[in-house]
Design a protein around this motif. Structure first.
Motif, short mmCIF file in Angstrom:
data_model
loop_
_atom_site.label_atom_id
_atom_site.label_comp_id
_atom_site.label_asym_id
_atom_site.label_seq_id
_atom_site.Cartn_x
_atom_site.Cartn_y
_atom_site.Cartn_z
N LEU B 134 2.58 24.51 -37.80
CA LEU B 134 2.36 24.37 -36.36
C LEU B 134 3.60 23.76 -35.70
N LYS B 135 4.50 24.63 -35.24
CA LYS B 135 5.68 24.17 -34.49
C LYS B 135 5.95 25.17 -33.37
N ARG B 136 6.88 24.82 -32.49
CA ARG B 136 7.16 25.69 -31.35
C ARG B 136 7.65 27.05 -31.82
N ILE B 137 7.34 28.10 -31.03
CA ILE B 137 7.72 29.44 -31.45
C ILE B 137 8.57 30.14 -30.40
N LEU B 138 8.30 29.95 -29.10
CA LEU B 138 9.05 30.67 -28.07
C LEU B 138 10.03 29.76 -27.33
N ASN B 139 9.63 28.53 -27.06
CA ASN B 139 10.51 27.63 -26.32
C ASN B 139 11.51 26.97 -27.25
N ILE B 140 12.53 26.35 -26.64
CA ILE B 140 13.53 25.66 -27.44
C ILE B 140 12.87 24.51 -28.20
N ASP B 141 13.39 24.25 -29.41
CA ASP B 141 12.73 23.28 -30.29
C ASP B 141 12.72 21.88 -29.71
N ASP B 142 13.74 21.52 -28.92
CA ASP B 142 13.79 20.14 -28.43
C ASP B 142 13.10 19.98 -27.08
N MET B 143 12.34 20.96 -26.65
CA MET B 143 11.54 20.78 -25.42
C MET B 143 10.51 19.70 -25.65
N VAL B 144 10.31 18.84 -24.66
CA VAL B 144 9.40 17.70 -24.84
C VAL B 144 8.09 17.90 -24.08
N ILE B 145 8.00 18.93 -23.23
CA ILE B 145 6.79 19.15 -22.45
C ILE B 145 6.05 20.37 -22.97
N PHE B 146 4.83 20.55 -22.47
CA PHE B 146 4.06 21.77 -22.75
C PHE B 146 3.97 22.52 -21.43
N PRO B 147 4.86 23.49 -21.19
CA PRO B 147 5.15 23.93 -19.83
C PRO B 147 4.01 24.64 -19.11
N MET B 148 3.01 25.17 -19.80
CA MET B 148 1.94 25.85 -19.09
C MET B 148 0.84 24.90 -18.63
N ARG B 149 0.93 23.64 -19.00
CA ARG B 149 0.00 22.66 -18.43
C ARG B 149 0.34 22.49 -16.95
N LYS B 150 -0.70 22.32 -16.15
CA LYS B 150 -0.47 22.40 -14.71
C LYS B 150 0.28 21.21 -14.15
N GLU B 151 0.38 20.12 -14.88
CA GLU B 151 1.11 18.98 -14.31
C GLU B 151 2.63 19.20 -14.36
N TYR B 152 3.10 20.21 -15.09
CA TYR B 152 4.54 20.43 -15.17
C TYR B 152 4.95 21.54 -14.22
N PRO B 153 6.05 21.34 -13.46
CA PRO B 153 6.47 22.37 -12.50
C PRO B 153 7.05 23.58 -13.22
N LEU B 154 6.92 24.72 -12.57
CA LEU B 154 7.51 25.94 -13.12
C LEU B 154 9.03 25.86 -13.06
N GLU B 155 9.55 25.25 -11.99
CA GLU B 155 10.99 25.31 -11.74
C GLU B 155 11.77 24.52 -12.76
N ASP B 156 12.98 24.95 -12.98
CA ASP B 156 13.89 24.23 -13.86
C ASP B 156 14.32 22.94 -13.15
N ASN B 157 14.28 21.82 -13.86
CA ASN B 157 14.59 20.55 -13.22
C ASN B 157 16.05 20.17 -13.32
N THR B 158 16.88 21.06 -13.83
CA THR B 158 18.31 20.75 -13.90
C THR B 158 19.05 21.25 -12.67
N ARG B 159 18.36 22.00 -11.80
CA ARG B 159 19.05 22.53 -10.63
C ARG B 159 19.23 21.43 -9.59
N THR B 160 20.40 21.36 -9.02
CA THR B 160 20.68 20.36 -8.00
C THR B 160 20.72 20.97 -6.61
N ASP B 161 20.82 22.32 -6.51
CA ASP B 161 20.98 22.94 -5.20
C ASP B 161 19.66 23.05 -4.44
N LYS B 162 18.53 22.62 -5.03
CA LYS B 162 17.28 22.66 -4.30
C LYS B 162 16.97 21.31 -3.67
#
Lengths: 184, 179
Positions: B134-162
């Motif tokens: 049981l380990k990650r299969i599609l996302n990068i291994d060092d991701m710390v969140i579970f991105p489809m949970r609703k508390e996490y935003p869809l958008e990438d948080n590294t963008r500064t132009d928004k």
């Protein structure tokens, strides 16, 4: 005499001193001219921009007219990394490794909105522009860009190649640039 | 053996005869028989369906999760099984609570559940107990969140132009750059 007029033009010689039986010019100008007209691109195509690139290489647009007939599918023999398409974060280390395997001097084009900025994929899984992991020389806008735009991007790289100082890759500024990306 | 045509009533009756009255929320969205069961029974039911002489639900078409932040049981695991020989599909749901939500693995019944459960873990953080890898299969291994949970935003948080300040506006209080 030949009845068909040739439309092949010869590359103009760089500025220099010419006389009977000799021609003197700068070493960097000659090398720049030679490099510029024999760029070997490595296509790193992941999506629709890659399809446009196929048209760019094919007979109608024919990137070979600009000295880039020969694609290199080995990074070790390539001069120009052409990144075309969405780069997922998981693909990032692969792209960086390909870049690190290329020998200096090397150039990079980011073709299309995704490679340049992430494009419409403002998502947790997509790299927001390849310049987050490798230095980029030329950005080609478009979603996807037309072959004319990709050719224009290559011509802008040719300008960089022709005019680049032979010492640039040894300069502290260039080393600092690579160091900022964590590339040795 | 005479060819029989499976009906939804027959399948439901067979299940209820063997497992009792544990099937709730029985409905037929999009014509697929659907029922909710409990997490301690789900693997037994899947094994029963898989091995049954007539039913022969031998294919696990899909396994996924749904996040319902407003419910008491915040996660739901959905199993789609398919009986190829009967051309019959069945959907089973299991509601989960707890953080992280836990459920026994279905890999002991269907080998194909391996990657499906890894994907569900990758995106929702559901722990499949007994999964061999049981380990990650599609996302990068060092991701710390579970991105489809609703508390996490869809958008990438590294963008500064928004950042609203770059457009001459007051910063949006909901926009929290992580860097």
């Amino acid at each position: 005499m030949s009845t068909t007029a040739s439309n092949i033009t010869i590359e103009k010689a760089p500025a220099g001193i010419e006389g009977a039986g000799f021609f003197a010019t700068g070493f960097d100008k000659v090398i720049g001219m030679a490099r510029k007209n024999s760029i070997w691109p490595l296509p790193f195509a992941t999506s629709c921009c890659g399809i446009e690139f196929m048209a760019t290489m094919a007979s109608t647009y024919d990137l070979g007219r600009f000295g880039s007939e020969r694609l290199s599918f080995s990074p070790r023999q390539a001069d120009l990394l052409m990144v075309m398409g969405t780069i997922a974060k998981k693909m990032g280390p692969v792209l960086k490794q390909v870049y690190e395997q290329m020998a200096e001097p090397r150039w990079v084009i980011a073709v299309g909105a995704c490679a340049s900025s992430g494009g419409i994929f403002d998502s947790y899984s997509v790299l927001q522009g390849i310049d987050q992991i490798i230095p980029v020389d030329v950005y080609v806008p478009g979603c996807p860009p037309r072959p004319e735009q990709i050719i224009d991007g290559l011509l802008r790289v040719q300008d960089l190649v022709a005019n680049e100082s032979l010492r640039r890759r040894n300069s502290p500024e260039y080393k600092a640039l690579l160091a900022s990306y964590g590339i040795k | 053996m005479e060819k029989i045509t499976l009906t939804k009533e027959m399948v439901l009756q067979t299940l209820q005869n063997n497992f009792g009255n544990i099937f709730s929320n029985i409905e037929e969205p999009y014509g697929i028989l659907t029922a909710t069961v409990t997490k301690d029974k789900i693997i037994d039911i899947l094994a029963f369906l898989n091995k049954h002489e007539i039913l022969q639900f031998q294919m696990l078409t899909d396994l996924c999760a749904v996040h319902f932040p407003e419910r008491d049981k915040k996660f739901q695991i959905v199993y789609h099984v398919h009986s190829l020989s009967n051309n019959f599909r069945l959907r089973l749901k299991v509601d989960l609570d707890g953080d992280p939500p836990k459920i026994p693995t279905a890999t002991i019944v269907y080998a194909t559940a391996n990657w499906m459960e890894r994907e569900t873990y990758d995106f929702y953080g559901v722990i499949f107990e007994g999964h061999p890898n049981l380990k990650r299969i599609l996302n990068i291994d060092d991701m710390v969140i579970f991105p489809m949970r609703k508390e996490y935003p869809l958008e990438d948080n590294t963008r500064t132009d928004k950042d609203d300040r770059m457009f001459g506006r007051e910063p949006n209080p909901l926009f929290k750059p992580l860097i």
